[in-house]
Design an enzyme around this catalytic site. Structure first.
Site, PDB file in Angstrom:
ATOM      1  CB  THR A  62     -50.983  36.807 -65.598  1.00 44.57           C
ATOM      2  OG1 THR A  62     -50.698  35.812 -66.910  1.00 44.57           O
ATOM      3  CG2 THR A  62     -50.776  35.776 -64.540  1.00 44.57           C
ATOM      4  CG  PHE A  84     -46.230  28.356 -69.108  1.00 41.91           C
ATOM      5  CD1 PHE A  84     -44.823  28.433 -67.549  1.00 41.91           C
ATOM      6  CD2 PHE A  84     -46.117  29.304 -69.685  1.00 41.91           C
ATOM      7  CE1 PHE A  84     -45.033  30.191 -67.900  1.00 41.91           C
ATOM      8  CE2 PHE A  84     -44.937  30.965 -69.070  1.00 41.91           C
ATOM      9  CZ  PHE A  84     -44.695  30.957 -68.541  1.00 41.91           C
ATOM     10  CG  ASN A 144     -49.616  32.237 -69.348  1.00 41.19           C
ATOM     11  OD1 ASN A 144     -49.949  31.061 -68.616  1.00 41.19           O
ATOM     12  ND2 ASN A 144     -49.284  32.477 -70.497  1.00 41.19           N
ATOM     13  NE  ARG A 172     -43.493  35.065 -65.076  1.00 40.57           N
ATOM     14  CZ  ARG A 172     -42.799  34.041 -66.172  1.00 40.57           C
ATOM     15  NH1 ARG A 172     -42.905  32.744 -66.156  1.00 40.57           N
ATOM     16  NH2 ARG A 172     -43.423  34.177 -67.149  1.00 40.57           N
ATOM     17  CG  ASP A 226     -44.891  41.743 -72.317  1.00 40.84           C
ATOM     18  OD1 ASP A 226     -45.585  41.091 -72.367  1.00 40.84           O
ATOM     19  OD2 ASP A 226     -43.609  42.086 -72.553  1.00 40.84           O
ATOM     20  N   GLY A 286     -50.047  28.721 -66.862  1.00 39.86           N
ATOM     21  CA  GLY A 286     -48.833  28.895 -66.340  1.00 39.86           C
ATOM     22  C   GLY A 286     -47.818  29.802 -65.512  1.00 39.86           C
TER      23      GLY A 286
HETATM   24  P1  IMP Z   1     -46.694  37.941 -71.983  1.00 38.37           P
HETATM   25  O1  IMP Z   1     -46.387  38.324 -70.846  1.00 38.37           O
HETATM   26  O2  IMP Z   1     -48.087  36.832 -71.856  1.00 38.37           O
HETATM   27  O3  IMP Z   1     -47.449  38.839 -73.557  1.00 38.37           O
HETATM   28  O4  IMP Z   1     -46.377  35.975 -72.913  1.00 38.37           O
HETATM   29  C1  IMP Z   1     -45.281  35.900 -72.807  1.00 38.37           C
HETATM   30  C2  IMP Z   1     -44.831  34.652 -73.226  1.00 38.37           C
HETATM   31  O5  IMP Z   1     -43.449  34.723 -73.160  1.00 38.37           O
HETATM   32  C3  IMP Z   1     -45.532  32.790 -73.334  1.00 38.37           C
HETATM   33  O6  IMP Z   1     -47.074  33.285 -73.685  1.00 38.37           O
HETATM   34  C4  IMP Z   1     -44.669  32.044 -73.274  1.00 38.37           C
HETATM   35  O7  IMP Z   1     -44.786  32.054 -74.414  1.00 38.37           O
HETATM   36  C5  IMP Z   1     -43.690  33.086 -73.302  1.00 38.37           C
HETATM   37  N1  IMP Z   1     -43.110  33.120 -71.799  1.00 38.37           N
HETATM   38  C6  IMP Z   1     -42.808  33.223 -71.161  1.00 38.37           C
HETATM   39  N2  IMP Z   1     -41.808  33.450 -69.583  1.00 38.37           N
HETATM   40  C7  IMP Z   1     -41.903  32.212 -69.818  1.00 38.37           C
HETATM   41  C8  IMP Z   1     -41.859  30.729 -69.190  1.00 38.37           C
HETATM   42  O8  IMP Z   1     -40.966  31.054 -67.991  1.00 38.37           O
HETATM   43  N3  IMP Z   1     -41.383  29.839 -69.768  1.00 38.37           N
HETATM   44  C9  IMP Z   1     -41.777  29.540 -71.193  1.00 38.37           C
HETATM   45  N4  IMP Z   1     -42.059  30.447 -71.465  1.00 38.37           N
HETATM   46  C10 IMP Z   1     -42.481  31.421 -71.693  1.00 38.37           C
END
Ligand code: IMP
Length: 204
Positions: free
Chosen positions: A8, A154, A10, A182, A71, A12
């Site tokens: 990832t 986040f 990301n 998660r 995801d 967060g």
């Molecule tokens: P992806 O899984 O990278 O496509 O993106 C998931 C998106 O969902 C993140 O960028 C957040 O905007 C949102 N998201 C996923 N998990 C969380 C969490 O635990 N808290 C808040 N937002 C989340």
């Protein structure tokens, strides 16, 4: 000990996996440690599961080691499940977390209290360089608030309200992990993860 790539970009999610994987007998690395900071996986699946698998497989293939990816997103009933698998892209490219949750609050401005139900979803996937893959799912039920609150977490955490009235961004990390989509997905996944990774270790 087997090395696992947490696929990832990301920050967060990276922070959360650092905590969530701490108790497991795996050594893990992030994409930047393997020169994969620029790997951009096209998430063109139709479900959380498909996108989680696509990401894990892309990272496992690029790195040549087992990769874990998730995801996740926010499913809002009054918006027919939006933003769902498009949660990261809800306010367009280059938008911030605050842009995304402000857009959500705006879309929800006329929705009554009893119709503000929502859930966070997470599918975590493990992919091996030989193509095998495994997944598990977790969910967290709540409602969408009227204004952001809290500095933890986040993404949409500041506007997600738990049944006890606290916003998810008000919870310290350990408390969030114990109940979050998660945390639950990873808990359900733990036996699979340990079985697959210890099998790989035996084959080394
Ligand atoms: P992806 O899984 O990278 O496509 O993106 C998931 C998106 O969902 C993140 O960028 C957040 O905007 C949102 N998201 C996923 N998990 C969380 C969490 O635990 N808290 C808040 N937002 C989340």
């Amino acid at each position: 000990m087997i090395t696992l790539l947490v696929g990832t970009q990301n920050p967060g999610k990276q922070r959360e996996y650092r905590d969530l994987l701490a108790a497991l007998p795996v050594q893990w690395v992030g994409p930047s440690e393997l020169g994969l900071a620029a790997l951009d996986v096209i998430e063109d699946g139709q479900s959380f599961e498909e996108n989680a698998r696509l990401k894990a497989q892309a990272y496992a293939h690029a790195a040549g080691i087992p990769a874990l990816a998730d995801d996740s997103g926010l499913v809002v009933d009054a918006l027919n499940g939006a933003p769902g698998i498009f949660s990261a892209r809800y306010a367009g490219p280059g938008a911030s977390d605050a842009d995304r949750y402000q857009k959500l609050l705006w879309e929800m401005r006329d929705v009554a209290d009893d119709r503000r139900t929502a859930r966070f979803m997470c599918v975590v996937a493990l992919a091996l360089p030989d193509g095998r893959w495994y997944t598990a799912e977790g969910a967290l039920e709540g409602t969408i608030g009227y204004a952001p609150k809290g500095d933890e977490g986040f993404g949409y955490d500041p506007v997600f309200v738990l049944p006890d009235g606290r916003h998810l961004a008000e919870l310290p990390p350990a408390e969030k992990h114990a109940i979050s989509h998660r945390g639950r997905a990873l808990k359900a996944f733990e036996p699979v993860l340990l079985r697959v990774l210890s099998g790989l270790e035996r084959d080394l």
